[in-house]
Every structure is written in C-alpha cells, then in structure tokens.
Design a protein around this motif. Sequence first.
Motif, mmCIF file in Angstrom:
data_model
loop_
_atom_site.group_PDB
_atom_site.id
_atom_site.type_symbol
_atom_site.label_atom_id
_atom_site.label_comp_id
_atom_site.label_asym_id
_atom_site.label_seq_id
_atom_site.Cartn_x
_atom_site.Cartn_y
_atom_site.Cartn_z
ATOM 1 N N SER A 107 0.832 -1.214 0.000
ATOM 2 C CA SER A 107 0.000 0.000 0.000
ATOM 3 C C SER A 107 0.861 1.256 0.000
ATOM 4 C CB SER A 107 -0.936 0.003 1.210
ATOM 5 O OG SER A 107 -1.862 -1.053 1.117
ATOM 6 N N LEU A 110 2.353 1.603 -3.362
ATOM 7 C CA LEU A 110 1.320 2.097 -4.280
ATOM 8 C C LEU A 110 1.171 3.610 -4.151
ATOM 9 C CD1 LEU A 110 -0.953 1.095 -6.248
ATOM 10 C CD2 LEU A 110 -2.471 1.145 -4.251
ATOM 11 N N ALA A 111 1.162 4.086 -2.907
ATOM 12 C CA ALA A 111 1.043 5.531 -2.680
ATOM 13 C C ALA A 111 2.213 6.268 -3.327
ATOM 14 C CB ALA A 111 0.987 5.825 -1.179
ATOM 15 N N TRP A 112 3.400 5.735 -3.139
ATOM 16 C CA TRP A 112 4.573 6.409 -3.716
ATOM 17 C C TRP A 112 4.546 6.322 -5.241
ATOM 18 C CZ3 TRP A 112 10.430 4.974 -3.545
ATOM 19 C CH2 TRP A 112 11.196 6.137 -3.716
ATOM 20 N N GLU A 114 1.993 6.309 -7.078
ATOM 21 C CA GLU A 114 1.061 7.319 -7.589
ATOM 22 C C GLU A 114 1.684 8.709 -7.576
ATOM 23 O OE1 GLU A 114 -2.871 7.552 -8.546
ATOM 24 O OE2 GLU A 114 -3.458 8.288 -6.574
ATOM 25 N N VAL A 115 2.398 9.026 -6.504
ATOM 26 C CA VAL A 115 3.061 10.335 -6.432
ATOM 27 C C VAL A 115 4.091 10.486 -7.551
ATOM 28 C CG1 VAL A 115 4.611 11.772 -5.044
ATOM 29 C CG2 VAL A 115 2.686 10.605 -3.954
ATOM 30 N N ALA A 146 -6.209 -5.969 -7.950
ATOM 31 C CA ALA A 146 -7.607 -5.574 -8.186
ATOM 32 C C ALA A 146 -7.989 -4.397 -7.297
ATOM 33 C CB ALA A 146 -8.529 -6.770 -7.935
ATOM 34 N N MET A 147 -7.535 -4.440 -6.045
ATOM 35 C CA MET A 147 -7.794 -3.329 -5.119
ATOM 36 C C MET A 147 -7.082 -2.069 -5.602
ATOM 37 S SD MET A 147 -6.348 -1.489 -2.440
ATOM 38 C CE MET A 147 -5.021 -2.443 -1.658
ATOM 39 N N LEU A 150 -8.577 0.148 -8.162
ATOM 40 C CA LEU A 150 -9.692 1.002 -7.747
ATOM 41 C C LEU A 150 -9.254 2.094 -6.777
ATOM 42 C CD1 LEU A 150 -12.226 -1.894 -7.313
ATOM 43 C CD2 LEU A 150 -12.403 -0.041 -8.987
ATOM 44 N N ALA A 151 -7.972 2.067 -6.381
ATOM 45 C CA ALA A 151 -7.529 2.932 -5.280
ATOM 46 C C ALA A 151 -6.890 4.232 -5.733
ATOM 47 C CB ALA A 151 -6.530 2.171 -4.392
ATOM 48 N N THR A 152 -6.401 4.269 -6.953
ATOM 49 C CA THR A 152 -5.572 5.421 -7.331
ATOM 50 C C THR A 152 -6.212 6.272 -8.423
ATOM 51 O OG1 THR A 152 -4.384 4.217 -9.061
ATOM 52 C CG2 THR A 152 -3.480 4.091 -6.820
ATOM 53 N N CYS A 153 -5.758 7.512 -8.469
ATOM 54 C CA CYS A 153 -6.228 8.410 -9.520
ATOM 55 C C CYS A 153 -5.744 7.957 -10.892
ATOM 56 C CB CYS A 153 -5.747 9.833 -9.243
ATOM 57 S SG CYS A 153 -6.508 10.553 -7.787
ATOM 58 N N VAL A 156 -8.109 5.463 -12.142
ATOM 59 C CA VAL A 156 -9.363 6.099 -12.571
ATOM 60 C C VAL A 156 -9.207 6.688 -13.970
ATOM 61 C CG1 VAL A 156 -10.895 8.058 -12.086
ATOM 62 C CG2 VAL A 156 -10.195 6.537 -10.225
ATOM 63 N N LEU B 73 6.169 11.344 1.205
ATOM 64 C CA LEU B 73 6.000 10.991 -0.203
ATOM 65 C C LEU B 73 5.530 12.189 -1.030
ATOM 66 C CD1 LEU B 73 4.212 7.527 0.110
ATOM 67 C CD2 LEU B 73 6.652 7.996 -0.100
ATOM 68 N N TYR B 97 -6.390 15.298 -2.007
ATOM 69 C CA TYR B 97 -6.283 13.851 -2.086
ATOM 70 C C TYR B 97 -4.887 13.408 -1.633
ATOM 71 C CZ TYR B 97 -5.609 9.327 -4.411
ATOM 72 O OH TYR B 97 -5.307 8.025 -4.686
ATOM 73 N N PRO B 99 -2.430 10.305 -1.828
ATOM 74 C CA PRO B 99 -2.396 9.094 -2.660
ATOM 75 C C PRO B 99 -2.564 7.816 -1.845
ATOM 76 C CG PRO B 99 -0.692 10.612 -3.344
ATOM 77 C CD PRO B 99 -1.292 11.184 -2.091
ATOM 78 N N ALA B 100 -3.525 7.006 -2.283
ATOM 79 C CA ALA B 100 -3.709 5.663 -1.731
ATOM 80 C C ALA B 100 -3.863 5.658 -0.204
ATOM 81 C CB ALA B 100 -2.574 4.731 -2.159
ATOM 82 N N ARG B 137 -14.869 4.798 -2.595
ATOM 83 C CA ARG B 137 -16.021 4.232 -3.292
ATOM 84 C C ARG B 137 -16.305 2.818 -2.821
ATOM 85 N NH1 ARG B 137 -14.003 4.427 -9.194
ATOM 86 N NH2 ARG B 137 -12.139 3.739 -8.071
ATOM 87 N N PHE B 140 -14.111 0.099 -4.206
ATOM 88 C CA PHE B 140 -12.780 0.009 -3.594
ATOM 89 C C PHE B 140 -12.850 -0.798 -2.293
ATOM 90 C CE2 PHE B 140 -10.044 1.574 -0.191
ATOM 91 C CZ PHE B 140 -8.817 1.143 -0.668
ATOM 92 N N ALA B 143 -13.137 -4.436 -2.944
ATOM 93 C CA ALA B 143 -11.863 -5.000 -3.400
ATOM 94 C C ALA B 143 -10.873 -5.121 -2.242
ATOM 95 C CB ALA B 143 -11.275 -4.128 -4.517
#
Lengths: 233, 233
Positions: A107, A110-112, A114-115, A146-147, A150-153, A156, B73, B97, B99-100, B137, B140, B143
Amino acid sequence: MAIERQRAVVLLSGGMDSATCLALAARRDGCESHALSFDYGQRHRAELDAAAVVARQLGAREHRIMRIDLGALGGSALTDLGIAVPEVPGDGIPVTYVPARNAVFLSFALAWAEVLDADFLYSGVNAVDYSGYPDCRPEFIAAFQAMANLATCRAVEGRPIVLRTPLMSLGKAEIIRLGSGLGVDFAATVSCYQADASGAACGACDACRLRQAGFAAAGLPDVTRYRGPVDSG
Amino acid sequence: MAIERQRAVVLLSGGMDSATCLALAARRDGCESHALSFDYGQRHRAELDAAAVVARQLGAREHRIMRIDLGALGGSALTDLGIAVPEVPGDGIPVTYVPARNAVFLSFALAWAEVLDADFLYSGVNAVDYSGYPDCRPEFIAAFQAMANLATCRAVEGRPIVLRTPLMSLGKAEIIRLGSGLGVDFAATVSCYQADASGAACGACDACRLRQAGFAAAGLPDVTRYRGPVDSG
C-alpha cells in the motif's frame, strides 16, 4: 528521438529476493527504479544498510527508507523481542509472520508510485519458499492488484499501476542464478532473521537454511558472511 | 453465561464521520472497540487531539496513534506545505487527495485487527461527499475486503476480518443525525482542512462547507468552533 524510460517503485528489503527483483526492474526491464525500504521495528538494522548498498550497486534512481510503526502492534518474532526466533522448522504459519505486512508495504509502495506517476510496482514476493505466509501467495497479489486498480487516480484515468512479482514461482536456486546473471552482489544482501549489526548471518534460522540450500542447488558458492569464531590460522 | 463481546478496530480521524462510526461500533453494535489514528504528516495536529477526546467520550477500549511517513512521499495539499488548500470547489480530484491513503490506513488497521484477533474493522469512509477520491467508493472497499480475505492468518483459518463501512451511502445530514442520536459530541470533532492548533475551523474549506450544510440539512445547530474575531460585546 528520446524514448522516455518507464518508471518503477521497487520494494527492497536488503535480502536476496528483493535485490534480484531490483536487478530485473533496473537492468533487465530498463525501468527508472525508485527503491523503497521500511524501518518497521525489525530486530536488526543490518538489512536496511544492505538495502542502501544494493540500491546503489544496481543503479536505483533513489532509495527511501520509510519509518513505520508496525512493530508497535506486536505479534511477530521479527518485531517483538518477547517472541523467540525459531531455529528448527515448525508446522503451520511461523511466529516470524508479521501480520498483514505485505498489504501494508504494498500500500505504501502504491502511494509512492502514484506520487511518482510510476508505471510499475515490483515486489520480490515468492510463493515457493513462503513459509506459509498468506500474503505471499499469487491469489493475494492478484487481489491486491484488483484493489489497487480502484484505489488510485492513475487507475481512474485508465492507467493503473501494474504490480510485477517476477520471482513468484521461482525456487531459491533459480533466484540466485537469475540474480547472479544480472550482477547482483549477494554478499551485500542479508537474509538472516537474526543477523548481527554488521549483517553477518547466524546460519541457523529458517532464512539462513533456505539461502544455504539455494546456493547449493544453484551450484554457486555461498558468499554469505556468517558470524562465528574467526579463523586465526 | 458470560457472552464474549466482539472486538473491532475502528479508524478514527477526529472528524465527525469517524466519530459516528466509533459510536456505531461501540454503542450500537456493542463491540470492544480499539481506535486507531494516524499521524501522517497532516498540516495540523488538532484532529489527533480531537480523536483522543472522542475515543474517551465514546468508551473505546484503547486509542493508538500510529506515526507514518506518508507526508514524506509528497503529492497532497493535506501533507505537502508547498500545495495550497483550495477555498473554492474545483473540478476533478482535488489536491487534498492523499495518494492511496485509505489503502495504507486500512492495511494498518487490518494488521492490528489480526494482532488483536478482532472480528471487525470499521471505517467511516463515505461515497456521498467523497470529493472524487477513488478510494472512498464502495467498489474500492469491496476490493479491499477481497484482498484482506487472502492476506491474514485469520482468513486462512476461515475467520476473515470483516470490513464495515456503515456510513458509505449516507449524506452528511444523515450522519449528523445518526451520531447525535448515539451521543456523539460533534463540538469535539474537527473536520476543517486548516484548523488551528486548538481545533477551531476556518469555515471556508471544502470540509467546513460540507459540515455547515450538513448541520443545516439535519436541522441541528452547528456546534463547530470557528476561529475569527472574538466578540467582546
């Protein structure tokens, strides 16, 4: 015409699997690689030092160590000093299991990602020598993907961050051969659950035994630094 | 015969939604509730102080604040002081927002739930006023549950930790009415993205506007403490 390199976040523990994974991302796949390690209250810091060395050796663009408080939750011999690390194989899920560790680590990665607007997230997770950890299985990774979708911009916007686990189905010997071929310096990596401050291994824990067997099966010399009586001869 | 209470981990931000969620877990559902907050580099600490007060008021068994380095991050106006908090509604996903964030927070909560052998994980996540955050959502959350069902030892034993998001489809006015009915002290909660050190709200940001509209629609007095010129009359 300049081709933009794809970008990856690579989870890097300082062990041999994640080092091989970084080599795959950076050297085989040519990704601009951002290595991420966690200081999560593990018993020894030697693996974080090893991660820093490995990141440099393999040309990571940067290496971050994120401090998280997972040890404060207790529940694992890897973070809770009140639980002994076993030196003989046991049945079932071992006490070295850290609850939901891969969910937490992935997780953050994933956050990093996205950044950084990264395309890939590499994890050296492995189901073959997984010791029964539930979060090292391919079905867990598929569910995390799969998660994440649905979690990140990015997702989307139709550009999901793709999780790559290239070591998932490889045995330790195959990982060692693969890493050696990509120039991984396994002497710099630390696998031992109770390595000393310099990274020297105990030679007795589950992780040490798997590693020894891996070098033997790969037909390569075991370059691990073990602690013990110094030969003064 | 003594009936053992079910146990829950409840994510508690210090805002009105998570306070209502804790009231549902502890008061309506009768769970032994373990509240979890994150110090993740948010701009102000007032919401963590509010979380501590709310946890005490609503009879949480314990309240932990976990420090995580999410702010390091970058990428969000809530943690990155280089990005301004907007005071007028914009299009698309706002810069507030993180991220994640929910993937990270829920993963930590899942880890703690496994350590505590908790049955439930409560989150006050809400899709109605979700400002376009992808990780608020229902798809999410579904998932995440599927991932969690593969991530923990409890799940492997056939006792998955069940994620409950009772506010998912409620509007702010419904949440305020529900919380009021359960005795939530909304004056103790902080929603404002730029609250001052005492928790007093700006009255201008997205979160403040949603909250004001919620009290009005619920037909209840707005008990929020706003900063501004003190009336010395």
